[in-house]
Design a protein around this motif. Structure first.
Motif, PDB file in Angstrom:
ATOM      1  N   GLU A   1      48.944  39.292  20.860  1.00 36.05           N
ATOM      2  CA  GLU A   1      49.763  39.390  19.639  1.00 36.05           C
ATOM      3  C   GLU A   1      49.131  38.603  18.498  1.00 36.05           C
ATOM      4  O   GLU A   1      49.058  39.060  17.359  1.00 36.05           O
TER       5      GLU A   1
ATOM      6  N   ARG B   1      49.535  38.109  26.910  1.00 36.27           N
ATOM      7  CA  ARG B   1      50.276  38.949  25.963  1.00 36.27           C
ATOM      8  C   ARG B   1      50.441  38.215  24.623  1.00 36.27           C
ATOM      9  O   ARG B   1      50.257  38.796  23.552  1.00 36.27           O
TER      10      ARG B   1
ATOM     11  N   LEU C   1      51.048  39.897  30.111  1.00 37.51           N
ATOM     12  CA  LEU C   1      51.047  41.358  30.072  1.00 37.51           C
ATOM     13  C   LEU C   1      51.677  41.933  31.335  1.00 37.51           C
ATOM     14  O   LEU C   1      52.324  42.979  31.302  1.00 37.51           O
TER      15      LEU C   1
ATOM     16  N   SER D   1      57.964  37.988  33.081  1.00 36.39           N
ATOM     17  CA  SER D   1      56.623  37.923  32.501  1.00 36.39           C
ATOM     18  C   SER D   1      56.614  36.960  31.322  1.00 36.39           C
ATOM     19  O   SER D   1      55.782  37.052  30.435  1.00 36.39           O
TER      20      SER D   1
ATOM     21  N   SER E   1      53.918  34.101  27.819  1.00 40.09           N
ATOM     22  CA  SER E   1      54.160  35.551  27.789  1.00 40.09           C
ATOM     23  C   SER E   1      52.954  36.316  28.332  1.00 40.09           C
ATOM     24  O   SER E   1      51.874  36.293  27.753  1.00 40.09           O
TER      25      SER E   1
ATOM     26  N   HIS F   1      42.927  38.455  28.309  1.00 36.89           N
ATOM     27  CA  HIS F   1      42.549  39.745  28.878  1.00 36.89           C
ATOM     28  C   HIS F   1      41.076  39.977  28.561  1.00 36.89           C
ATOM     29  O   HIS F   1      40.677  39.933  27.404  1.00 36.89           O
TER      30      HIS F   1
END
Ligand SMILES: [Zn+2]
Length: 505
Positions: free
Chosen positions: A321, A317, A274, A283, A272, A344
Motif C-alpha cells: 500500500e 500488504r 497479503l 491477516s 497487515s 513480497h
C-alpha cells in the motif's frame, strides 16, 4: 576544549574516493582535512589503539519514550509469571502512594506464549498499573485502571489487554502526563545513553508538543547532546505545518517529517499481510491513511510542504500500500518506509533508491516467531536486507529504541550474523558484510534523515561527529565479539569518553 587533530589506528571515512585515513583535522565543529600522516604540530588527541567511524546514526527511535524508559520498570528480563509479578511487586513498593506504576518490555514468548491478564498486576494493589508489551503495540492494565477508564466511559476488554489504536486512544489520554521537568531530564538522559553506544545523530519520532516544550529548550540549554532530526507523530488533520515550521531548526535539531502507521506488528499479529497468519485466522489490518485510502493525498501534502513522509509498514500488504502511494506521488523518493519487515519478492524492483528504514535488532526478537506466524513458505519475505540492497534500495538502519536496545553495534551484530535471541541463525542468506552494515548506520541513515552532506561521513566540510571503537569492526569475528565504544565526539567535542572509567594502576 574543542579538538584540533585526532589520530587513530585507522579512520574509515565512508567517502568512496578516500575511504581510509590516519589523522583528521577539525575546525569549527567540522572536518577540515584528512591525512595519512600524524600532524607534526598542534594539539593532537592520539587514539592510536582505536578504530574511528563516522558517528553512528539511528534512523528511527523514540527519544523521549526512550529516556523515560530508562527509569521505568523494565520487564524484558521476566521469564515466567512469577518473575513478572515479583518485578512488579518490588517496583510498586518503591513508589509513592497513588503514583501509577508504568512498566514495559514484557514478551509472552519468554514464558511459552500465554498472554498476561490483569491478575498479573494484582501485586500493585489499588495503585493504577500499566505494562506495555515489548513492541508497544499492546498494553496490559490492572483492575484500578479498568475501574478508572470505566468511570470515564471507556470500554475495556475483561483481559485487561488493549491493542493498537485502542491502547493509544482509550488509555493514552488518561495516563498522568509526566512533568515537564522530568521530561527534560529524560531527554538529557536519553542523549547521554545514545552517546554511550556511539550514536551521534538520530531520527526521532516525537509529538510536536514534546519537540516544542522539551527538545527545543533542551537544545537551547545545551542538554540535547545528540543531533536530532524529528518526525512529528501528530496525526491531526489538517497537518500542523505551521507549528512544525515555527520550530527553528539548526544543526542540532530539525523537524524533517510526519508519520503515519499503515499497520501493527508481527509480534501482536496486527501487521497487515497479503495472506493469513499461519498460527491464527486473521491477516492483520491496515490502519489510518492506509485503511481509509488517503495515503496518497497525505503523502502529497507532506512532500509539497517540504517534509518527508514516514510510514510504519511491517506486513507485506501494508508495504504494498505504501509503495503504491509512493509510486503515485513521490518521484524524488523521499518517503521513508519504516520497518519493512516482510516484503513480497515481486515488488522489490520498485525500491531502487527508495529509503528502507530497518531495525536489525527487530530481526533478533521477531525471527523466532516469524516461522510460526508466516510459515516456511514465507520465510523468504522476512528481513530481506540483502534483497533490498540488490534492488538498489537505500538501507538505513536504526533501533526503534526503547522497543529494543539502542545499541547500534548490537544491531550490526544481528545484521552481520543473523543470530537471533533464541541463539539460532535465521535467514543467513540475508546477512550483510560489516561494511554494508556500517554503511546502513552511516551514509544510508544520513540519506534517510535528509543530510547526506554533513552526516554519516568524515570528509572536508562534514560534521566532526565520530565514534572510536576498541577493535576493527571490519575485521573482528562478529559471532564472538562486538566492538566497544571508546569515545563519542559530536561537532569536535568529546561527549562520551569510556576511558575516563578505566581504572589505571
Ligand atoms: Zn518506532
Amino acid at each position: 576544549m574543542p579538538l584540533r587533530h585526532v589520530t587513530a589506528a585507522r579512520i574509515w571515512t565512508s567517502d568512496s574516493s578516500a575511504p581510509w585515513a590516519k589523522c583528521m583535522t577539525i575546525q569549527n565543529g567540522r572536518i577540515d582535512a584528512l591525512d595519512h600522516e600524524a600532524p607534526t604540530a598542534g594539539e593532537t588527541l592520539c587514539l592510536d589503539g582505536a578504530w574511528i567511524l563516522p558517528g553512528l546514526i539511528d534512523s528511527h527511535l523514540h527519544l523521549l519514550m526512550g529516556g523515560l524508559s530508562l527509569s521505568r520498570l523494565d520487564l524484558s528480563g521476566a521469564r515466567s509469571r512469577s518473575e513478572f509479578e515479583q518485578l512488579v511487586e518490588a517496583r510498586a513498593a518503591t513508589l509513592p502512594q497513588g503514583q501509577w506504576l508504568q512498566a514495559w518490555g514484557w514478551d509472552e514468548l519468554h514464558w511459552g506464549g500465554e498472554k498476561p491478564t490483569l491478575d498479573w498486576l494484582r501485586t500493585c494493589g489499588t495503585r493504577p498499573a500499566i505494562a506495555w508489551r515489548c513492541d508497544q503495540h499492546c498494553v496490559l492494565v490492572n483492575h484500578a485502571v479498568v475501574a478508572l477508564l470505566q468511570t470515564r466511559g471507556e470500554l475495556v476488554p475483561p483481559t485487561g489487554l488493549l491493542f493498537e489504536q485502542v491502547a493509544w486512544n482509550t488509555l493514552g489520554p488518561h495516563i498522568p502526563k509526566t512533568s515537564l521537568a522530568l521530561r527534560k531530564q529524560a531527554c538529557a538522559e536519553a542523549c547521554a545513553h545514545l552517546l554511550s553506544v556511539g550514536v551521534t545523530s538520530a531520527g526521532a519520532m516525537e509529538y510536536l508538543d514534546d519537540i516544542e516544550n522539551v527538545l527545543v529548550p533542551c537544545r537551547d540549554g545545551g542538554s540535547l547532546t545528540v543531533r536530532i532530526r524529528a518526525t512529528a507523530l501528530d496525526r491531526e488533520r489538517p497537518l500542523p505545518f505551521s507549528r512544525a515550521g515555527a520550530i527553528c531548526g539548526d544543526d542540532t535539531l530539525r523537524v524533517i517529517g510526519f508519520k503515519s502507521f499503515a499497520d501493527g506488528t508481527l509480534g501482536s499479529s496486527t501487521a497487515s499481510m497479503l495472506e493469513n497468519y499461519c498460527d491464527s485466522g486473521g491477516s492483520g489490518a491496515l490502519l489510518e491513511h492506509a485503511l481509509d485510502g488517503t495515503l496518497t493525498p497525505w503523502m502529497r501534502e507532506i512532500l509539497a510542504a517540504g517534509y518527508s513522509p514516514s510510514v510504519h509498514a511491517i506486513g507485506d500488504r501494508a508495504l504494498a500500500e505504501v509503495l503504491r502511494a509512493a509510486l503515485e506521488c513521490d518521484p524524488e523518493k523521499l518517503t521513508r518506509f519504516e520497518h519493512a519487515q516482510t516484503i513480497h519478492p515481486e515488488t522489490l524492483v520498485h525500491y531502487r533508491d527508495r529509503i528502507i528504514s530497518m531495525q536489525p535488532f527487530h530481526k533478533a526478537t521477531d525471527a523466532p516467531l516469524a516461522r510460526t506466524r508466516l510459515g516456511a513458505h514465507r520465510q523468504n519475505r522476512f528481513f530481506q536486507f540483502r534483497e533490498f540492497l540488490r534492488s538498489g534500495a537505500c538501507l538505513a538502519f536504526g533501533s526503534d529504541w526503547p522497543i529494543v536496545t539502542a545499541d547500534p553495534l548490537e544491531g550490526m551484530r544481528i545484521a552481520i550474523t543473523g543470530c537471533a535471541l533464541d541463539g539460532k541463525i535465521h535467514g543467513a542468506d540475508q546477512n550483510l558484510t560489516p561494511g554494508e552494515a556500517i554503511t546502513a548506520y552511516t551514509t544510508g541513515a544520513a540519506k534517510c534523515l535528509g543530510d547526506s552532506r554533513s552526516m554519516g561521513r568524515l570528509s572536508p566540510g562534514s560534521f566532526a561527529d565520530f565514534v572510536a571503537l576498541d577493535r576493527d569492526p571490519f575485521a573482528c569475528d562478529w559471532m564472538n565479539e562486538v566492538p566497544q565504544v571508546v569515545m563519542t565526539v559530536v561537532g569536535g567535542e568529546i561527549r562520551h569518553d569510556a576511558r575516563a572509567h578505566e581504572i589505571r594502576p
